[in-house]
Design an enzyme around this catalytic site. Structure first.
Site, PDB file in Angstrom:
ATOM      1  N   GLY A   1       3.204  -0.908   4.145  1.00 27.63           N
ATOM      2  CA  GLY A   1       3.269   0.478   3.696  1.00 27.63           C
ATOM      3  C   GLY A   1       4.693   0.828   3.303  1.00 27.63           C
ATOM      4  N   GLY A   2       5.436   1.416   4.232  1.00 23.98           N
ATOM      5  CA  GLY A   2       6.780   1.941   3.967  1.00 23.98           C
ATOM      6  C   GLY A   2       7.708   0.970   3.232  1.00 23.98           C
TER       7      GLY A   2
ATOM      8  N   GLU B   1      -6.669   4.691   7.757  1.00 24.06           N
ATOM      9  CA  GLU B   1      -6.498   6.091   7.370  1.00 24.06           C
ATOM     10  C   GLU B   1      -7.773   6.624   6.715  1.00 24.06           C
ATOM     11  OE1 GLU B   1      -2.755   5.547   5.357  1.00 24.06           O
ATOM     12  OE2 GLU B   1      -1.852   5.094   7.299  1.00 24.06           O
TER      13      GLU B   1
ATOM     14  N   GLU C   1      -4.689  -4.585  10.941  1.00 22.16           N
ATOM     15  CA  GLU C   1      -3.653  -3.558  11.080  1.00 22.16           C
ATOM     16  C   GLU C   1      -3.914  -2.743  12.351  1.00 22.16           C
ATOM     17  OE1 GLU C   1      -1.793  -2.477   7.000  1.00 22.16           O
ATOM     18  OE2 GLU C   1      -3.591  -1.285   7.241  1.00 22.16           O
TER      19      GLU C   1
ATOM     20  N   GLY D   1       3.077   2.763  10.424  1.00 22.81           N
ATOM     21  CA  GLY D   1       3.964   3.881  10.119  1.00 22.81           C
ATOM     22  C   GLY D   1       4.740   4.392  11.319  1.00 22.81           C
TER      23      GLY D   1
ATOM     24  N   ASN E   1       0.863  -1.187   0.000  1.00 22.95           N
ATOM     25  CA  ASN E   1       0.000   0.000   0.000  1.00 22.95           C
ATOM     26  C   ASN E   1       0.896   1.232   0.000  1.00 22.95           C
ATOM     27  OD1 ASN E   1      -1.809   2.034   0.450  1.00 22.95           O
ATOM     28  ND2 ASN E   1      -2.416   1.374   2.511  1.00 22.95           N
ATOM     29  N   TRP E   2       0.992   1.855  -1.165  1.00 27.71           N
ATOM     30  CA  TRP E   2       1.903   3.005  -1.289  1.00 27.71           C
ATOM     31  C   TRP E   2       1.336   4.272  -0.669  1.00 27.71           C
ATOM     32  CZ3 TRP E   2       4.126   2.807  -6.997  1.00 27.71           C
ATOM     33  CH2 TRP E   2       4.924   1.643  -7.128  1.00 27.71           C
ATOM     34  N   LYS E   3       0.073   4.274  -0.315  1.00 25.20           N
ATOM     35  CA  LYS E   3      -0.565   5.481   0.239  1.00 25.20           C
ATOM     36  C   LYS E   3      -0.316   6.655  -0.726  1.00 25.20           C
ATOM     37  CE  LYS E   3      -0.066   3.284   4.668  1.00 25.20           C
ATOM     38  NZ  LYS E   3       0.103   3.369   6.095  1.00 25.20           N
TER      39      LYS E   3
ATOM     40  N   HIS F   1      -9.461   0.828   5.254  1.00 23.28           N
ATOM     41  CA  HIS F   1      -8.142   1.152   5.811  1.00 23.28           C
ATOM     42  C   HIS F   1      -8.308   2.189   6.930  1.00 23.28           C
ATOM     43  CE1 HIS F   1      -4.036   2.481   6.309  1.00 23.28           C
ATOM     44  NE2 HIS F   1      -3.678   1.339   5.747  1.00 23.28           N
TER      45      HIS F   1
ATOM     46  N   SER G   1       4.122  -1.737  10.185  1.00 23.51           N
ATOM     47  CA  SER G   1       5.587  -1.799  10.282  1.00 23.51           C
ATOM     48  C   SER G   1       6.150  -3.182   9.935  1.00 23.51           C
ATOM     49  CB  SER G   1       6.051  -1.351  11.675  1.00 23.51           C
ATOM     50  OG  SER G   1       5.592  -0.031  11.940  1.00 23.51           O
TER      51      SER G   1
END
Ligand code: 13P
Length: 252
Positions: free
Chosen positions: A234-235, A97, A167, A173, A10-12, A95, A213
């Site tokens: 993510g990251g 966010e 999650e 993050g 998930n590149w956001k 999600h 993470s």
């Protein structure tokens, strides 16, 4: 029971066109296990490059978001039909966010998940508790509630088409990843809720990822847990070598 392993990137709101193209050129030339589903979720603007590079690659891609109506006067929104034209086969729903920042309700998450299924997409339904909820001992209640709400009115056939991602919001993050046992416990709570609703045999067939993470060097530990079937990342999905290493470590 062997369930399909799933690794989502998930590149956001990261990576413009040149970064996306650089990523894809490297990623498609990396040896990635075919023993799992690998799904990239770039911003909308990167989807046409996914279509160009990932055709016939065995790597899937999807959208991080979409609107809950078919078409019309919804300035700024993107429909599922548009995503289908771009070759997307997966979507994220629920999600944290989207829930926390954009105030998506349980009802909206359920509606979008239903719509995505009706359009032939594979939804990855995300759920997770906040730090305050965890500290207050409300993790089980929250996960149970979110899963039930997202599945409102769904048949066994529908639910078998879903993938879930647990999650915990406090681990997203932050670099503070959940311990293997905390992640297993959360994923197991999701599976137990599915079992209560649809029976254990259905619940045992549904892939549930852990997210928060996840890194190339901790994925193996998560995958060693009985109920964890993959990662939503993510990251560590933003660099091709990190993400391919993560996937390959995850399927070992
Ligand atoms: P990080 O891997 O950056 O913690 O993000 C997790 C996430 O929210 C994926 O959807």
């Amino acid at each position: 029971m062997t369930r399909r392993k799933v690794f989502g990137g998930n590149w956001k709101m990261n990576h413009g066109l040149s970064e996306t193209e650089n990523f894809l050129q490297e990623f498609i030339n990396t040896k990635i296990s075919s023993d799992c589903d690998v799904v990239l979720f770039p911003p909308f603007t990167g989807l046409h490059l996914m279509q160009k590079y990932l055709k016939a690659s065995g790597i899937s891609y999807g959208a991080q978001n979409f609107h809950c109506e078919e078409k019309g006067a919804y300035t700024g929104e993107v429909s599922l039909a548009m995503l289908k034209e771009l070759g997307c086969t997966w979507v994220l729903t629920g999600h944290s966010e989207r829930r926390e920042i954009f105030k998506e309700s349980d009802e909206l998450v359920a509606k979008k998940t239903r719509m995505a299924l009706d359009h032939g997409f594979t939804p990855m339904v995300c759920i997770g508790e906040t730090l305050d909820e965890r500290k207050a001992g409300k993790t089980k209640e929250k996960l149970n509630h979110q899963v039930r709400a997202a599945l409102f009115g769904m048949s066994e056939t529908d639910v078998l088409k879903l993938t879930f991602a647990y999650e915990p919001i406090w681990a997203i993050g932050t670099g503070v990843n959940a311990s293997q046992s905390d992640a297993q416990e959360g994923v197991k709570l999701v599976r137990d809720t599915l079992a209560n609703l649809y029976g254990q045999s259905i619940a045992n067939q549904i892939s549930i990822c852990y997210g928060g993470s996840v890194k190339p060097n901790n994925i193996e530990g998560y995958m060693s847990q009985a109920d964890i079937d993959g990662g939503l990342v993510g990251g560590a999905s933003l660099k091709a070598d990190d993400f391919s290493t993560l996937v390959n470590n995850g399927v070992k």
